[in-house]
Design a protein around this motif. Structure first.
Motif, short mmCIF file in Angstrom:
data_model
loop_
_atom_site.label_atom_id
_atom_site.label_comp_id
_atom_site.label_asym_id
_atom_site.label_seq_id
_atom_site.Cartn_x
_atom_site.Cartn_y
_atom_site.Cartn_z
N ARG A 1 56.99 -35.33 77.48
CA ARG A 1 57.66 -34.04 76.94
C ARG A 1 56.84 -32.98 75.89
N GLU A 2 55.91 -32.79 75.60
CA GLU A 2 55.18 -31.88 75.80
C GLU A 2 53.95 -30.81 76.82
N GLY B 1 55.96 -28.98 79.00
CA GLY B 1 56.43 -28.22 79.20
C GLY B 1 58.47 -27.74 78.27
N ARG B 2 58.48 -27.05 78.89
CA ARG B 2 60.25 -26.91 78.05
C ARG B 2 60.95 -27.62 79.14
N GLU B 3 60.83 -27.79 80.45
CA GLU B 3 61.64 -28.71 81.67
C GLU B 3 60.64 -29.58 81.61
N HIS B 4 61.44 -30.90 82.00
CA HIS B 4 61.07 -32.36 81.98
C HIS B 4 61.78 -33.14 82.29
N THR C 1 63.58 -37.11 82.25
CA THR C 1 63.45 -38.25 81.85
C THR C 1 64.01 -39.17 82.35
N HIS D 1 63.15 -39.55 76.51
CA HIS D 1 61.96 -38.87 77.39
C HIS D 1 60.85 -40.27 77.57
N CYS E 1 63.69 -28.55 74.39
CA CYS E 1 63.11 -27.88 75.91
C CYS E 1 64.21 -27.43 76.06
N THR E 2 64.15 -26.96 77.06
CA THR E 2 65.06 -26.93 77.60
C THR E 2 66.34 -26.79 78.83
N HIS F 1 66.39 -30.95 81.14
CA HIS F 1 66.24 -32.19 81.51
C HIS F 1 66.45 -32.78 82.71
#
Length: 179
Positions: free
Chosen positions: A36-37, A39-42, A44, A74, A120-121, A123
Motif C-alpha cells: 500500500r505504501e 506507491g500511488r498505484e498497487h 490488491t 490491500h 492511492c490513485t 488499484h
C-alpha cells in the motif's frame, strides 16, 4: 514470496485483456507493487463470492466508493500471496470465517482509478472466486455499509461501470474451476 507467486500466476492467466499490462506493471514496480505504501498505484486482491449454484453473488456496499462490489483490499505483510490476501479480505469483510477460495487461479483482472476519497490513485485488482451457502451468517465490516446477496442477473444499480459483465465473466471462469 508473494511477488514471484503473482508473476507465475499471471503467466498462467489466459490474456484477459490486461494481463500483459499487469505483468509490465508488476515487473517494473517489483515488491513495491504489493505494498500500500509502495506507491500511488498497487496490486490488491479481491474475491467474488457465489452461491454453490452460481446464481447469486454476495456483495458489499463499499463505504468510501459508495457502490456495491466484491470483497477485497490491500495485501498485508502477513499474506503469503495475493490469493491469501483476497481470501482474508473476503473473510473479514463478509464475516464468514470459514470462506475458502475455489482455487488460487486468477479469474479477474481489473485496474481501476480511485476517487479523491482514497489515498492511492489506482488499484491493480487481482480477483479470485469462492462459493458458500447463502444461508451462512454474514456480517458488515467497518469498510462497508451493508453486505447482501443478489441474483447474478439482478445486480443493484449502484455498481461500478462494467461490473455486471465482470460478474458474468468471473462466474463462467469460476464454474470452470469446479468442472
Amino acid at each position: 514470496m508473494p511477488l514471484n507467486d503473482l508473476l507465475a500466476s499471471l503467466q498462467e492467466v489466459p490474456n484477459l485483456g490486461s494481463r500483459d499490462a499487469y505483468l509490465e506493471f508488476v515487473n517494473y514496480a517489483g515488491e513495491a507493487a504489493l505494498r500500500r505504501e509502495g506507491g500511488r498505484e498497487h496490486v490488491t486482491g479481491s474475491c467474488f463470492v457465489f452461491s454453490p449454484a452460481f446464481d447469486r453473488v454476495l456483495l458489499c456496499f463499499h463505504r468510501k466508493g459508495q457502490f456495491w462490489v466484491q470483497f477485497g483490499g490491500h495485501i498485508e505483510p502477513k499474506d503469503a500471496s495475493v490469493a491469501e490476501a483476497a481470501q482474508r479480505e473476503a473473510r473479514e469483510e463478509s464475516g464468514i470465517a470459514d470462506l475458502v477460495l475455489l482455487s488460487t487461479a486468477i479469474v479477474d483482472l481489473d485496474r481501476h482509478d480511485l476517487n479523491a476519497g482514497f489515498a492511492c490513485t489506482a488499484h491493480w485488482d487481482v480477483g479470485f472466486a469462492a462459493t458458500i451457502d447463502p444461508n451462512v451468517d454474514i456480517a458488515v465490516s467497518d469498510e462497508s455499509e451493508e453486505v447482501r446477496w443478489f441474483p447474478v442477473d439482478e445486480l443493484p444499480d449502484q455498481v461500478p461501470t462494467g461490473f455486471g459483465t465482470r460478474v458474468e465473466n468471473v462466474r463462467r471462469r469460476a464454474m470452470s474451476l469446479i468442472g
